[in-house]
Motif scaffolding. Structure first.
Motif, PDB file in Angstrom:
ATOM      1  N   PRO A   1       0.899  -1.231   0.167  1.00  0.00           N
ATOM      2  CA  PRO A   1      -0.011   0.054  -0.179  1.00  0.00           C
ATOM      3  C   PRO A   1       0.822   1.154  -0.025  1.00  0.00           C
ATOM      4  CG  PRO A   1      -0.323  -1.048   2.067  1.00  0.00           C
ATOM      5  CD  PRO A   1       0.759  -2.023   1.302  1.00  0.00           C
ATOM      6  N   PRO A   2       0.479   2.359  -0.471  1.00  0.00           N
ATOM      7  CA  PRO A   2       1.064   3.828  -0.521  1.00  0.00           C
ATOM      8  C   PRO A   2       1.385   4.004   0.765  1.00  0.00           C
ATOM      9  CG  PRO A   2      -1.261   4.109  -1.590  1.00  0.00           C
ATOM     10  CD  PRO A   2      -1.011   2.341  -1.019  1.00  0.00           C
ATOM     11  N   SER A   3       2.735   4.655   1.132  1.00  0.00           N
ATOM     12  CA  SER A   3       3.031   5.118   2.351  1.00  0.00           C
ATOM     13  C   SER A   3       2.184   6.333   2.711  1.00  0.00           C
ATOM     14  CB  SER A   3       4.059   5.481   2.320  1.00  0.00           C
ATOM     15  OG  SER A   3       5.161   4.451   2.139  1.00  0.00           O
ATOM     16  N   PRO A   4       1.807   6.618   4.160  1.00  0.00           N
ATOM     17  CA  PRO A   4       1.112   7.600   4.310  1.00  0.00           C
ATOM     18  C   PRO A   4       2.145   8.987   4.228  1.00  0.00           C
ATOM     19  CG  PRO A   4       1.532   6.304   6.344  1.00  0.00           C
ATOM     20  CD  PRO A   4       2.056   5.566   5.031  1.00  0.00           C
ATOM     21  N   LEU A   5       1.345  10.332   3.882  1.00  0.00           N
ATOM     22  CA  LEU A   5       2.055  11.208   3.789  1.00  0.00           C
ATOM     23  C   LEU A   5       2.656  12.022   5.086  1.00  0.00           C
ATOM     24  CD1 LEU A   5       0.547  13.128   0.853  1.00  0.00           C
ATOM     25  CD2 LEU A   5       2.485  11.585   0.902  1.00  0.00           C
TER      26      LEU A   5
END
Length: 165
Positions: free
Chosen positions: A161-165
């Motif tokens: 999953p994309p990394s949180p900003l």
């Protein structure tokens, strides 16, 4: 072994047309909700467009449905896959997916009819084997239709999953 109602009359189960695409998408949501999968609001349109495209352009795709009123009560989808040949196995295999029945239409043999129609279509196309992933509640139906546990282990890769900003 579970006992299921007799197969629905063949004239009730028919091959889907592009006009059925939005109902196929709606029934897929019924299936996903039963699996406790979240469905985003705009996803239904995307799914309807995908089904429509497959029904119009993909000769290795077929959906079979049971009509009910102005919509559909049940459906099952078959996909034909070409695999590299190997000794003892034909290069064509089938996959049964998106088997769903509206809750108010369950226990009438509709899923049985749709899955049987998909299985028969895939065999007519030359599929040497047909795979599916059963839910705990559908396993008995598939065993009754002649499906068995697969001895070949399968694995799945998904991107992280994309990394949180």
């Amino acid at each position: 072994m579970n006992v299921y109602p007799a197969r629905t009359a063949p004239e009730q189960c028919r091959r889907a047309t592009p006009k059925d695409a939005d109902e196929l998408a709606r029934l897929r949501v019924v299936m996903l909700n039963a699996e406790h999968s979240a469905v985003e609001a705009n996803w239904l349109q995307t799914a309807g467009d995908w089904f429509r495209s497959q029904l119009l352009t993909n000769p290795g795709f077929a959906a079979f449905v049971i009509p009910a009123g102005t919509g559909l009560a049940s459906c099952a989808v078959g996909l034909l896959h070409h695999h590299p040949p190997r000794p003892g196995a034909a290069p064509l295999r089938g996959l049964t997916v998106s088997v769903a029945t509206d809750p108010q239409h369950r226990r009438h043999g509709y899923a049985r009819s749709c899955v049987t129609a998909v299985r028969d279509w895939l065999v007519e196309q030359g599929a040497a084997a047909i795979a599916l992933t059963p839910s705990p509640t559908s396993r008995g139906l598939y065993l009754d239709l002649g499906f068995t546990d697969d001895r070949d282990p399968h694995m799945l890769w998904r991107p992280p999953p994309p990394s949180p900003l």
